[in-house]
Design a protein around this motif. Structure first.
Motif, PDB file in Angstrom:
ATOM      1  N   SER A  34       0.825  -1.200   0.000  1.00  0.00           N
ATOM      2  CA  SER A  34       0.000   0.000   0.000  1.00  0.00           C
ATOM      3  C   SER A  34       0.864   1.257   0.000  1.00  0.00           C
ATOM      4  CB  SER A  34      -0.933  -0.013   1.213  1.00  0.00           C
ATOM      5  OG  SER A  34      -1.676   1.171   1.273  1.00  0.00           O
ATOM      6  N   ALA A  35       1.892   1.277   0.807  1.00  0.00           N
ATOM      7  CA  ALA A  35       2.792   2.432   0.875  1.00  0.00           C
ATOM      8  C   ALA A  35       3.497   2.647  -0.461  1.00  0.00           C
ATOM      9  CB  ALA A  35       3.810   2.243   1.997  1.00  0.00           C
ATOM     10  N   LEU A  36       3.936   1.569  -1.084  1.00  0.00           N
ATOM     11  CA  LEU A  36       4.622   1.677  -2.371  1.00  0.00           C
ATOM     12  C   LEU A  36       3.657   2.118  -3.463  1.00  0.00           C
ATOM     13  CD1 LEU A  36       7.314   1.374  -3.781  1.00  0.00           C
ATOM     14  CD2 LEU A  36       6.785  -1.044  -4.138  1.00  0.00           C
ATOM     15  N   GLN A  37       2.446   1.594  -3.450  1.00  0.00           N
ATOM     16  CA  GLN A  37       1.440   1.975  -4.444  1.00  0.00           C
ATOM     17  C   GLN A  37       1.096   3.459  -4.307  1.00  0.00           C
ATOM     18  OE1 GLN A  37       0.221  -0.315  -6.792  1.00  0.00           O
ATOM     19  NE2 GLN A  37      -0.589   1.504  -7.780  1.00  0.00           N
ATOM     20  N   ARG A  38       0.927   3.906  -3.081  1.00  0.00           N
ATOM     21  CA  ARG A  38       0.619   5.323  -2.838  1.00  0.00           C
ATOM     22  C   ARG A  38       1.773   6.207  -3.305  1.00  0.00           C
ATOM     23  NH1 ARG A  38      -1.765   9.553  -3.335  1.00  0.00           N
ATOM     24  NH2 ARG A  38      -1.739  11.071  -1.684  1.00  0.00           N
ATOM     25  N   ALA A  39       3.000   5.794  -3.045  1.00  0.00           N
ATOM     26  CA  ALA A  39       4.169   6.554  -3.489  1.00  0.00           C
ATOM     27  C   ALA A  39       4.182   6.659  -5.017  1.00  0.00           C
ATOM     28  CB  ALA A  39       5.455   5.901  -2.993  1.00  0.00           C
ATOM     29  N   ALA A  40       3.859   5.581  -5.697  1.00  0.00           N
ATOM     30  CA  ALA A  40       3.816   5.595  -7.168  1.00  0.00           C
ATOM     31  C   ALA A  40       2.762   6.576  -7.663  1.00  0.00           C
ATOM     32  CB  ALA A  40       3.547   4.191  -7.699  1.00  0.00           C
ATOM     33  N   GLU A  41       1.616   6.600  -7.013  1.00  0.00           N
ATOM     34  CA  GLU A  41       0.547   7.525  -7.406  1.00  0.00           C
ATOM     35  C   GLU A  41       0.973   8.974  -7.200  1.00  0.00           C
ATOM     36  OE1 GLU A  41      -2.782   6.213  -5.092  1.00  0.00           O
ATOM     37  OE2 GLU A  41      -2.914   4.306  -6.180  1.00  0.00           O
ATOM     38  N   VAL A  42       1.631   9.259  -6.086  1.00  0.00           N
ATOM     39  CA  VAL A  42       2.103  10.616  -5.806  1.00  0.00           C
ATOM     40  C   VAL A  42       3.091  11.050  -6.890  1.00  0.00           C
ATOM     41  CG1 VAL A  42       3.538  11.990  -4.227  1.00  0.00           C
ATOM     42  CG2 VAL A  42       1.699  10.555  -3.318  1.00  0.00           C
ATOM     43  N   ILE A  43       4.016  10.176  -7.222  1.00  0.00           N
ATOM     44  CA  ILE A  43       5.029  10.518  -8.219  1.00  0.00           C
ATOM     45  C   ILE A  43       4.402  10.673  -9.599  1.00  0.00           C
ATOM     46  CG2 ILE A  43       7.089   9.685  -9.419  1.00  0.00           C
ATOM     47  CD1 ILE A  43       7.921   8.460  -6.682  1.00  0.00           C
ATOM     48  N   GLN A  44       3.478   9.804  -9.952  1.00  0.00           N
ATOM     49  CA  GLN A  44       2.810   9.924 -11.252  1.00  0.00           C
ATOM     50  C   GLN A  44       2.105  11.270 -11.388  1.00  0.00           C
ATOM     51  OE1 GLN A  44       0.459   6.285 -11.129  1.00  0.00           O
ATOM     52  NE2 GLN A  44       1.525   5.565 -12.957  1.00  0.00           N
ATOM     53  N   ASN A  45       1.505  11.737 -10.325  1.00  0.00           N
ATOM     54  CA  ASN A  45       0.787  13.008 -10.352  1.00  0.00           C
ATOM     55  C   ASN A  45       1.707  14.216 -10.310  1.00  0.00           C
ATOM     56  OD1 ASN A  45      -1.733  11.763 -10.484  1.00  0.00           O
ATOM     57  ND2 ASN A  45      -1.859  11.609  -8.260  1.00  0.00           N
ATOM     58  N   ASP A  46       2.971  13.998  -9.985  1.00  0.00           N
ATOM     59  CA  ASP A  46       3.922  15.094  -9.843  1.00  0.00           C
ATOM     60  C   ASP A  46       5.215  14.809 -10.598  1.00  0.00           C
ATOM     61  OD1 ASP A  46       4.764  17.583  -8.799  1.00  0.00           O
ATOM     62  OD2 ASP A  46       5.862  16.563  -7.199  1.00  0.00           O
ATOM     63  N   TYR A  47       5.118  14.088 -11.702  1.00  0.00           N
ATOM     64  CA  TYR A  47       6.307  13.718 -12.467  1.00  0.00           C
ATOM     65  C   TYR A  47       6.690  14.850 -13.410  1.00  0.00           C
ATOM     66  CZ  TYR A  47       9.475  11.202 -15.514  1.00  0.00           C
ATOM     67  OH  TYR A  47      10.574  10.818 -16.233  1.00  0.00           O
ATOM     68  N   HIS A  48       7.982  15.198 -13.392  1.00  0.00           N
ATOM     69  CA  HIS A  48       8.468  16.295 -14.222  1.00  0.00           C
ATOM     70  C   HIS A  48       9.715  15.901 -14.996  1.00  0.00           C
ATOM     71  CE1 HIS A  48       5.599  18.940 -12.354  1.00  0.00           C
ATOM     72  NE2 HIS A  48       6.057  18.628 -11.162  1.00  0.00           N
ATOM     73  N   GLY A  49       9.764  14.670 -15.487  1.00  0.00           N
ATOM     74  CA  GLY A  49      10.867  14.248 -16.329  1.00  0.00           C
ATOM     75  C   GLY A  49      12.095  13.743 -15.599  1.00  0.00           C
ATOM     76  N   GLU A  50      11.967  13.386 -14.331  1.00  0.00           N
ATOM     77  CA  GLU A  50      13.116  12.865 -13.588  1.00  0.00           C
ATOM     78  C   GLU A  50      13.587  11.546 -14.191  1.00  0.00           C
ATOM     79  OE1 GLU A  50      10.485  15.120 -10.685  1.00  0.00           O
ATOM     80  OE2 GLU A  50      10.169  13.565 -12.166  1.00  0.00           O
TER      81      GLU A  50
END
Length: 90
Positions: A30-46
């Motif tokens: 759950s923690a990893l899935q939530r982290a992925a969602e946060v990053i997907q919503n705030d991804y800027h080409g890293e």
């Protein structure tokens, strides 16, 4: 993105560890899935490496400190999740 799942090897572990395996896997997943969602919503080409680092950092921040400090995720699986985020963006 695919559902992320953390698996803990508990073969041969004592019964108490085996009983805790499923709820701990669920919490880590759950923690990893939530982290992925946060990053997907705030991804800027890293880069994949940066995304992989952020995945672990964000996931650990949502866990109890004792669990976060003891969790050593599979680096290959973490990188695959990061690659999927980067690939889905492009």
């Amino acid at each position: 993105m695919q559902e992320l799942h953390v698996h803990i090897e508990a073969d041969g572990a004592d019964p108490a560890v085996q009983r805790l395996q499923e709820p701990l896997e669920a919490q880590l997943s759950s923690a990893l899935q939530r982290a992925a969602e946060v990053i997907q919503n705030d991804y800027h080409g890293e880069s994949v490496e940066e995304v992989s680092h952020r995945l672990l950092e964000i996931a650990r921040s949502s866990l109890h400190p004792d669990i976060a400090n003891a969790w050593l995720p599979d680096e290959h699986e973490l990188r695959q999740a990061a690659e999927a985020i980067v690939r889905d963006f492009h």
